[in-house]
Design a protein around this motif. Structure first.
Motif, PDB file in Angstrom:
ATOM      1  N   VAL A 112       2.084  19.245   0.484  1.00 56.52           N
ATOM      2  CA  VAL A 112       0.739  19.064  -0.071  1.00 56.52           C
ATOM      3  C   VAL A 112       0.544  17.626  -0.551  1.00 56.52           C
ATOM      4  O   VAL A 112      -0.514  17.009  -0.324  1.00 56.52           O
ATOM      5  CB  VAL A 112       0.494  20.074  -1.208  1.00 56.52           C
ATOM      6  N   SER A 113       1.564  17.049  -1.205  1.00 52.60           N
ATOM      7  CA  SER A 113       1.461  15.653  -1.654  1.00 52.60           C
ATOM      8  C   SER A 113       1.327  14.699  -0.480  1.00 52.60           C
ATOM      9  O   SER A 113       0.520  13.757  -0.515  1.00 52.60           O
ATOM     10  CB  SER A 113       2.694  15.297  -2.491  1.00 52.60           C
ATOM     11  N   THR A 124       0.827  -1.213   0.000  1.00 48.71           N
ATOM     12  CA  THR A 124       0.000   0.000   0.000  1.00 48.71           C
ATOM     13  C   THR A 124       0.857   1.257   0.000  1.00 48.71           C
ATOM     14  O   THR A 124       0.580   2.222  -0.724  1.00 48.71           O
ATOM     15  CB  THR A 124      -0.931  -0.013   1.214  1.00 48.71           C
ATOM     16  N   VAL A 125       1.909   1.268   0.809  1.00 55.17           N
ATOM     17  CA  VAL A 125       2.811   2.425   0.852  1.00 55.17           C
ATOM     18  C   VAL A 125       3.510   2.615  -0.493  1.00 55.17           C
ATOM     19  O   VAL A 125       3.664   3.746  -0.986  1.00 55.17           O
ATOM     20  CB  VAL A 125       3.819   2.257   1.998  1.00 55.17           C
ATOM     21  N   ALA A 137       1.570   9.429  -5.841  1.00 51.26           N
ATOM     22  CA  ALA A 137       1.983  10.800  -5.546  1.00 51.26           C
ATOM     23  C   ALA A 137       2.985  11.327  -6.563  1.00 51.26           C
ATOM     24  O   ALA A 137       2.996  12.520  -6.876  1.00 51.26           O
ATOM     25  CB  ALA A 137       2.573  10.871  -4.138  1.00 51.26           C
ATOM     26  N   ARG A 138       3.825  10.467  -7.099  1.00 53.34           N
ATOM     27  CA  ARG A 138       4.806  10.907  -8.102  1.00 53.34           C
ATOM     28  C   ARG A 138       4.140  11.289  -9.416  1.00 53.34           C
ATOM     29  O   ARG A 138       4.662  12.134 -10.148  1.00 53.34           O
ATOM     30  CB  ARG A 138       5.829   9.813  -8.341  1.00 53.34           C
ATOM     31  N   VAL A 155       5.929   9.304   1.167  1.00 47.28           N
ATOM     32  CA  VAL A 155       5.780  10.306   0.097  1.00 47.28           C
ATOM     33  C   VAL A 155       6.654  11.526   0.380  1.00 47.28           C
ATOM     34  O   VAL A 155       7.323  12.056  -0.519  1.00 47.28           O
ATOM     35  CB  VAL A 155       4.300  10.695  -0.044  1.00 47.28           C
ATOM     36  N   ALA A 156       6.673  11.988   1.628  1.00 51.56           N
ATOM     37  CA  ALA A 156       7.515  13.139   1.975  1.00 51.56           C
ATOM     38  C   ALA A 156       8.991  12.826   1.793  1.00 51.56           C
ATOM     39  O   ALA A 156       9.769  13.671   1.339  1.00 51.56           O
ATOM     40  CB  ALA A 156       7.232  13.564   3.418  1.00 51.56           C
TER      41      ALA A 156
END
Length: 476
Positions: free
Chosen positions: A96-97, A63-64, A71-72, A162-163
């Motif tokens: 924001v992402s 999932t991650v 997100a990319r 994501v960060a």
């Protein structure tokens, strides 16, 4: 608030990808809650409950991985010119992402909680019956801190990944390709001091003591003042005639190319060592291929050990999970190198325009689609090994195992498709340039088919080999 507005204003394809993240988060959250329910129902067997919780790491990682890929490819959070002036720099867009990903995963966690409570009968009063009753903890009160911790695990892990993946990075300086000066014999790189051509080899240049050097420097001070005018005139004449430039004191400067080094922001010419190239494409990760093969071998060895120590009546142990994790990691590390090798093989033995185009594209996109291909290969091999494990003599393949397998397989395939979309978006300029040059669209489609066939011809047998090696010790 900005993340909510960007989420509402996104296109349909982006919304569907975010919905996939929410669905995967819901499946993972439901599995985590079922592990908690099994621990509440069987307090006398903490080892079995801990093993169930450990197996939830596979859908959590899938999932991650899907959330990072989605997100990319989100066009609403990509850096654009002029956004930094209104406070939307790369760091703010990264935040924001991460927030958007956390919202999608949190939506899935809330859906998982509602479904779990519905099956327990807490919402309607009619609990479900069947094979899942022992994982629902019927008639027992759920601990709120444990429920909140498990449900926030997926959003927190996805947003942190994501960060970390989209954090702003400083551009790496490109290798020096500008002018080069002749310096002292044996000097490495770009010397700071300009020396006269042939200074090192001049007779007696290195034998003079420091005192004589200082005396000669003071004696030639007046001569250098009178020679500066003639040296500057000689420099101007030499540059006008296209000869090699001559510096002050008669220093001869030669360069490998006629292109001067680019200037910096303040207008001064920059040295080739400090010239960054932020638009340079990263090189394919071909150096990870040996590491991937080593980790893959270690994973197969762990699976062999787990198969020798397991019995047919028990569920897969933690050693099997560790072996599958190492196998997946090894194939993910070897994927970019294998994809790059596939592109090179396509261009071997007098390639035509079609094979050359397909091979070049594979080499350029190996760092994007190589790892998802390796993950899909590992998931397919694990599915084959699981089919060999859950046979007539093995344990039953229950609904929770089916849900976990669907979550992992669906996330792997969706990540591969998302990476393909990202690669297609990045080569839009190249495709438009080829169309403007007169390349027929049928040639581009044929090149895509050649790439797909080459990847299938390489990763298909690899998947069968790894699956057969992984299933041999488990089937005994």
């Amino acid at each position: 608030m900005l993340a909510l507005r960007l989420t509402r204003a996104a296109r349909l394809a982006v919304q569907l990808r975010r919905l996939l993240v929410a669905v995967a988060s819901a499946g993972t959250g439901f599995l985590l809650l079922c592990a908690l329910g099994h621990a509440l129902t069987h307090p006398e067997a903490p080892g079995a409950s801990a093993l169930r919780l450990a197996w939830c790491a596979a859908p959590l990682a899938a999932t991650v991985y899907l959330a990072v890929a989605v997100a990319r490819t989100d066009p609403g959070t990509r850096p654009r010119p002029g956004l930094s002036a209104i406070g939307l720099g790369p760091g703010r867009l990264m935040a924001v992402s991460a927030t958007t990903t956390a919202l999608s995963a949190a939506l899935g966690s809330v859906a998982a909680l509602l479904v779990f409570l519905q099956l327990r009968g807490d919402l309607t009063g009619a609990p479900a019956d069947g094979a899942m009753t022992e994982a629902l903890a019927l008639g027992q009160r759920l601990p709120a801190p444990a429920v909140v911790t498990l449900l926030t695990l997926v959003p927190a892990a996805a947003s942190a990944a994501v960060a970390l993946n989209l954090r702003p990075r400083a551009p790496r300086p490109a290798p020096s390709a500008g002018s080069r000066r002749y310096g002292r014999f044996g000097a490495y790189g770009w010397g700071a001091a300009r020396e006269t051509f042939g200074t090192y080899g001049r007779y007696g240049a290195r034998l003079a003591p420091a005192s004589s050097a200082s005396a000669s420097a003071s004696a030639s001070a007046s001569a250098s003042a009178s020679a500066s005018a003639s040296a500057s005139a000689q420099l101007a004449d030499g540059r006008a005639a296209g000869a090699a430039p001559v510096g002050g004191g008669g220093t001869l400067l030669t360069q490998a190319s006629d292109t001067p080094p680019p200037a910096t922001a303040d207008g001064t010419p920059a040295t080739p060592d400090a010239v960054p190239d932020p638009t340079a494409t990263p090189r394919p990760h071909t150096t990870t291929l040996p590491w991937g093969i080593a980790v893959l071998t270690a994973g197969l060895a762990v699976e062999t050990y787990a198969g020798d120590t397991a019995t047919p009546s028990t569920t897969p142990s933690a050693a099997v999970l560790a072996g599958w994790a190492l196998t997946a990691l090894g194939l993910a590390l070897a994927g970019p190198g294998l994809t790059h090798l596939c592109g090179r093989l396509l261009q071997a033995v007098r390639p035509g325009a079609l094979r050359l185009l397909a091979g070049r594209v594979l080499m350029e996109e190996s760092h994007r689609i190589g790892r998802p291909l390796g993950v899909v290969c590992s998931v397919a091999s694990a599915a084959y090994a699981a089919a060999a494990l859950y046979d007539a003599d093995g344990p039953d393949f229950g609904p929770l195992s089916t849900l976990g397998a669907l979550v992992v397989a669906g996330c792997a395939v969706a990540t591969l498709l998302t990476a393909a979309v990202e690669a297609k978006q990045d080569r839009t300029d190249t495709t438009d340039a080829l169309l403007r040059l007169g390349a027929p669209p049928a040639t581009l489609r044929a090149a895509a088919a050649v790439r797909a066939g080459a990847l299938l011809a390489l990763f298909g047998p690899l998947t069968l080999i790894v699956a057969q090696l992984a299933s041999l010790p488990l089937a005994r």
